[in-house]
Design a protein around this motif. Structure first.
Motif, PDB file in Angstrom:
ATOM      1  N   VAL A   1     -23.656 -48.874 -62.189  1.00  0.00           N
ATOM      2  CA  VAL A   1     -23.678 -50.289 -62.773  1.00  0.00           C
ATOM      3  C   VAL A   1     -22.583 -50.994 -61.300  1.00  0.00           C
ATOM      4  CG1 VAL A   1     -22.007 -52.122 -64.103  1.00  0.00           C
ATOM      5  CG2 VAL A   1     -22.898 -49.870 -65.114  1.00  0.00           C
ATOM      6  N   PRO A   2     -21.734 -50.782 -61.071  1.00  0.00           N
ATOM      7  CA  PRO A   2     -20.831 -51.479 -59.681  1.00  0.00           C
ATOM      8  C   PRO A   2     -21.749 -51.723 -58.348  1.00  0.00           C
ATOM      9  CG  PRO A   2     -19.440 -49.540 -60.140  1.00  0.00           C
ATOM     10  CD  PRO A   2     -20.847 -49.505 -61.265  1.00  0.00           C
ATOM     11  N   SER A   3     -21.839 -50.748 -57.969  1.00  0.00           N
ATOM     12  CA  SER A   3     -23.320 -50.971 -57.325  1.00  0.00           C
ATOM     13  C   SER A   3     -24.286 -51.087 -57.083  1.00  0.00           C
ATOM     14  CB  SER A   3     -23.633 -48.752 -57.000  1.00  0.00           C
ATOM     15  OG  SER A   3     -24.542 -48.915 -55.257  1.00  0.00           O
ATOM     16  N   THR A   4     -24.962 -51.300 -58.561  1.00  0.00           N
ATOM     17  CA  THR A   4     -25.825 -52.356 -58.402  1.00  0.00           C
ATOM     18  C   THR A   4     -25.723 -53.925 -58.305  1.00  0.00           C
ATOM     19  OG1 THR A   4     -27.119 -51.182 -59.891  1.00  0.00           O
ATOM     20  CG2 THR A   4     -27.734 -53.175 -59.834  1.00  0.00           C
ATOM     21  N   ILE A   5     -24.410 -54.265 -58.762  1.00  0.00           N
ATOM     22  CA  ILE A   5     -24.073 -55.325 -59.064  1.00  0.00           C
ATOM     23  C   ILE A   5     -23.607 -55.669 -57.375  1.00  0.00           C
ATOM     24  CG2 ILE A   5     -21.532 -57.315 -59.538  1.00  0.00           C
ATOM     25  CD1 ILE A   5     -21.519 -55.436 -62.261  1.00  0.00           C
ATOM     26  N   HIS A   6     -22.973 -54.783 -56.715  1.00  0.00           N
ATOM     27  CA  HIS A   6     -22.666 -55.761 -55.600  1.00  0.00           C
ATOM     28  C   HIS A   6     -23.956 -55.334 -54.791  1.00  0.00           C
ATOM     29  CE1 HIS A   6     -20.914 -54.423 -51.411  1.00  0.00           C
ATOM     30  NE2 HIS A   6     -21.936 -53.722 -51.111  1.00  0.00           N
ATOM     31  N   MET A   7     -25.040 -54.975 -54.983  1.00  0.00           N
ATOM     32  CA  MET A   7     -26.108 -54.999 -54.166  1.00  0.00           C
ATOM     33  C   MET A   7     -27.356 -55.913 -54.322  1.00  0.00           C
ATOM     34  SD  MET A   7     -30.033 -53.243 -55.139  1.00  0.00           S
ATOM     35  CE  MET A   7     -30.270 -53.937 -56.351  1.00  0.00           C
ATOM     36  N   TRP A   8     -26.942 -56.647 -56.042  1.00  0.00           N
ATOM     37  CA  TRP A   8     -27.124 -57.928 -56.215  1.00  0.00           C
ATOM     38  C   TRP A   8     -26.487 -59.138 -55.101  1.00  0.00           C
ATOM     39  CZ3 TRP A   8     -32.409 -58.533 -56.789  1.00  0.00           C
ATOM     40  CH2 TRP A   8     -32.576 -58.156 -57.896  1.00  0.00           C
TER      41      TRP A   8
ATOM     42  N   THR B   1     -24.747 -59.085 -52.496  1.00  0.00           N
ATOM     43  CA  THR B   1     -25.468 -58.720 -51.001  1.00  0.00           C
ATOM     44  C   THR B   1     -26.751 -59.385 -51.153  1.00  0.00           C
ATOM     45  OG1 THR B   1     -24.243 -56.668 -50.858  1.00  0.00           O
ATOM     46  CG2 THR B   1     -25.815 -57.062 -49.145  1.00  0.00           C
ATOM     47  N   VAL B   2     -28.183 -58.966 -51.965  1.00  0.00           N
ATOM     48  CA  VAL B   2     -29.109 -59.565 -51.815  1.00  0.00           C
ATOM     49  C   VAL B   2     -29.088 -61.013 -52.060  1.00  0.00           C
ATOM     50  CG1 VAL B   2     -31.294 -59.724 -52.513  1.00  0.00           C
ATOM     51  CG2 VAL B   2     -30.236 -57.208 -52.564  1.00  0.00           C
ATOM     52  N   ALA B   3     -28.509 -61.908 -52.939  1.00  0.00           N
ATOM     53  CA  ALA B   3     -27.896 -63.333 -52.857  1.00  0.00           C
ATOM     54  C   ALA B   3     -27.939 -63.750 -51.896  1.00  0.00           C
ATOM     55  CB  ALA B   3     -27.853 -63.295 -53.978  1.00  0.00           C
ATOM     56  N   ARG B   4     -26.656 -63.020 -50.908  1.00  0.00           N
ATOM     57  CA  ARG B   4     -26.245 -63.465 -49.688  1.00  0.00           C
ATOM     58  C   ARG B   4     -27.371 -64.001 -48.694  1.00  0.00           C
ATOM     59  NH1 ARG B   4     -21.749 -60.287 -50.761  1.00  0.00           N
ATOM     60  NH2 ARG B   4     -21.847 -59.018 -49.843  1.00  0.00           N
TER      61      ARG B   4
ATOM     62  N   TRP C   1     -25.185 -69.215 -56.907  1.00  0.00           N
ATOM     63  CA  TRP C   1     -25.809 -67.600 -57.282  1.00  0.00           C
ATOM     64  C   TRP C   1     -25.138 -66.870 -57.968  1.00  0.00           C
ATOM     65  CZ3 TRP C   1     -28.604 -63.755 -58.080  1.00  0.00           C
ATOM     66  CH2 TRP C   1     -27.920 -62.446 -58.584  1.00  0.00           C
ATOM     67  N   LYS C   2     -24.873 -67.090 -59.585  1.00  0.00           N
ATOM     68  CA  LYS C   2     -24.305 -66.145 -60.258  1.00  0.00           C
ATOM     69  C   LYS C   2     -24.050 -64.687 -59.956  1.00  0.00           C
ATOM     70  CE  LYS C   2     -24.347 -66.332 -65.566  1.00  0.00           C
ATOM     71  NZ  LYS C   2     -24.608 -64.545 -65.347  1.00  0.00           N
ATOM     72  N   GLU C   3     -23.150 -64.094 -59.938  1.00  0.00           N
ATOM     73  CA  GLU C   3     -23.096 -62.547 -60.575  1.00  0.00           C
ATOM     74  C   GLU C   3     -23.667 -62.095 -61.885  1.00  0.00           C
ATOM     75  OE1 GLU C   3     -19.787 -59.652 -60.347  1.00  0.00           O
ATOM     76  OE2 GLU C   3     -20.056 -61.018 -58.011  1.00  0.00           O
ATOM     77  N   PRO C   4     -24.397 -61.193 -61.813  1.00  0.00           N
ATOM     78  CA  PRO C   4     -24.503 -59.992 -62.954  1.00  0.00           C
ATOM     79  C   PRO C   4     -23.131 -59.850 -62.518  1.00  0.00           C
ATOM     80  CG  PRO C   4     -25.552 -58.762 -61.116  1.00  0.00           C
ATOM     81  CD  PRO C   4     -25.170 -60.529 -60.592  1.00  0.00           C
ATOM     82  N   SER C   5     -23.181 -59.938 -64.498  1.00  0.00           N
ATOM     83  CA  SER C   5     -22.239 -58.783 -65.284  1.00  0.00           C
ATOM     84  C   SER C   5     -22.009 -57.399 -65.685  1.00  0.00           C
ATOM     85  CB  SER C   5     -22.241 -59.656 -66.700  1.00  0.00           C
ATOM     86  OG  SER C   5     -23.215 -59.843 -67.384  1.00  0.00           O
TER      87      SER C   5
END
Length: 152
Positions: free
Chosen positions: A26-33, A35-38, A46-50
């Protein structure tokens, strides 16, 4: 998530499911999204996924994989814990090959060990979850915790 289609197109396909503890995914996926958004957004916000949103997505995906996996002949499927693969990649690969009735050659082992020696300086991202986030993940992914016997 297209195992049925892949089996239809490739009836003798072999499937490997490497699963990982939800507290890591979960935290790795949030980090990935993030990074991709940036890297890819041009304008706007960009709204960070919860944690809840990502946990629900993970739970849905794993449930789909588990359900589809049951339809694959046993000789064409195997599962392994990411943590086992990470700590002992050669033995994990040998197990995968054996489960799928494939030949694991000594020369392949040498190539794997050579490749792994080049990764000695690799550092994984480390994430810390607070107790509220752990509780959300555990509640949403409770079936995965039970099925794979992940520690709480």
């Amino acid at each position: 998530m297209r195992i049925d289609l892949l089996m239809e197109i490739f009836p003798n396909a072999k499937f490997i499911h490497i699963h990982r503890h939800p507290y890591k995914v979960v935290p790795s996926t949030i980090h990935m999204w993030n990074t991709v958004a940036r890297q890819n957004r041009l304008k706007g916000t960009w709204k960070e996924p919860s944690v809840e949103e990502v946990s629900k997505g993970l739970n849905h995906m794993i449930n789909e994989i588990r359900n589809s996996f049951e339809t694959i002949p046993v000789r064409n499927r195997t599962e392994i814990y990411f943590e086992s693969f990470e700590t002992n990649p050669v033995e994990s690969l040998k197990k995968i090959y054996a489960d799928l009735d494939l030949v694991f050659k000594e020369e392949f082992e040498g190539k794997i060990r050579n490749y792994l020696s080049g990764l000695s300086n690799y550092k994984k991202n480390l994430f810390t979850l607070n107790e509220d986030d752990k509780n959300k993940i555990r509640e949403i992914c409770s079936g995965q915790f039970d099925h794979y016997q992940y520690p709480h």
